[in-house]
Write a protein that holds these residues in place. Structure first.
Motif, PDB file in Angstrom:
ATOM      1  N   ALA A  46      -4.087   3.292   0.833  1.00 11.64           N
ATOM      2  CA  ALA A  46      -4.673   3.078   2.376  1.00 11.64           C
ATOM      3  C   ALA A  46      -5.851   3.912   3.017  1.00 11.64           C
ATOM      4  O   ALA A  46      -6.708   3.305   3.171  1.00 11.64           O
ATOM      5  N   ARG A  94      -5.871  -2.548  -1.561  1.00 13.21           N
ATOM      6  CA  ARG A  94      -4.557  -3.288  -1.335  1.00 13.21           C
ATOM      7  C   ARG A  94      -4.065  -3.825  -2.867  1.00 13.21           C
ATOM      8  O   ARG A  94      -5.005  -4.268  -3.578  1.00 13.21           O
ATOM      9  N   CYS A 103       0.970  -1.186  -0.012  1.00  8.15           N
ATOM     10  CA  CYS A 103       0.074   0.025   0.009  1.00  8.15           C
ATOM     11  C   CYS A 103       0.827   1.228   0.008  1.00  8.15           C
ATOM     12  O   CYS A 103       2.063   1.223   0.498  1.00  8.15           O
TER      13      CYS A 103
END
Length: 252
Positions: free
Chosen positions: A228, A233, A223
């Protein structure tokens, strides 16, 4: 090209941006976070091949040459140029430098990163703490004090490239052999990947959190901060919820 010598200051935040993976917003937000979390005066310097779009408070300087023979790939070793004597001799920089990767998120005070005892400080390896290898997302050193790191690499690059995977492995080994390697307190620089994301199955209903005692959260592997924040992801079947605290800290 010659550059006017910079005024001498005691503290520097040093970062590096090259290529197209990261835009100027990463440098601009890193400066904003550093300004909010570091008391007193400091100079913020970005070593870069493209200064366009970077805010004026940041002093942009060319990345010193790695100076390897033609045809030798430089990828994975560029950070070693932070130990170039040219930063002192050509640009007039003196004092303590705290190097930060541009994709970190600062969430707490940086003051003690400049006062923590140790000649060279780096993050200890997250996965294999019995190894000496450090994570070079955050390291501190005296400008000009370790030029032998780069000089030795230039003259022994073939054997170094066979022995070490990247600059942080070589750097850690070199300074460990000199008795100069030390590590930050473990809680200061946690990994987003290992320490923020709840374990399965809690990751499906709990968002990633700021680890206790964290000052700089390190983004590596899967990430970066905008991923995030959005709950993305880059590995299949590895779900995360949005880490909204990233937006509170990762800003100009």
């Amino acid at each position: 090209m010659t550059h006017a010598a910079a005024p001498q200051t005691a503290r520097h935040i040093l970062c590096m941006k090259w290529g197209r993976k990261y835009g100027p917003e990463y440098v601009n937000r890193l400066y904003g976070m550093a300004r909010r979390h570091l008391q007193g005066d400091f100079r913020f310097i970005c070593l870069t091949d493209d200064a366009s779009g970077i805010r004026p408070e940041v002093q942009c300087l060319p990345i010193p040459p790695l100076a390897l023979p033609p045809g030798i790939p430089e990828r994975g070793w560029t950070k070693l140029t932070t130990f170039s004597r040219s930063l002192c001799d050509e640009y007039g920089l003196r004092g303590t430098a705290l190097f930060l990767d541009i994709d970190v998120v600062i969430v707490g005070s940086l003051d003690e990163f400049f006062t923590q005892s140790g000649e060279f400080l780096i993050i200890h390896d997250y996965k294999r703490p019995w190894r000496i290898t450090g994570n070079s997302s955050v390291y501190r050193f005296e400008l000009g004090a370790h030029s032998d790191v780069l000089e030795h690499f230039r003259t022994h690059f073939e054997s170094i490239r066979r022995q070490f995977r990247n600059e942080q492995a070589y750097l850690s080994d070199f300074l460990h052999r000199q008795g100069r390697l030390a590590y930050w307190p473990a809680q200061w620089c946690p990994s987003f990947k290992y320490h923020s994301i709840p374990r399965w199955p809690a990751n499906y209903f709990k968002p990633p959190a700021i680890p206790a005692g964290a000052r700089i959260v390190i983004f590596h592997g899967e990430c970066n901060p905008p991923d995030a924040l959005a709950g993305r992801r880059n590995r299949r079947f590895r779900y995360i919820r949005p880490a909204l605290w990233v937006g509170e800290h990762w800003r100009e």
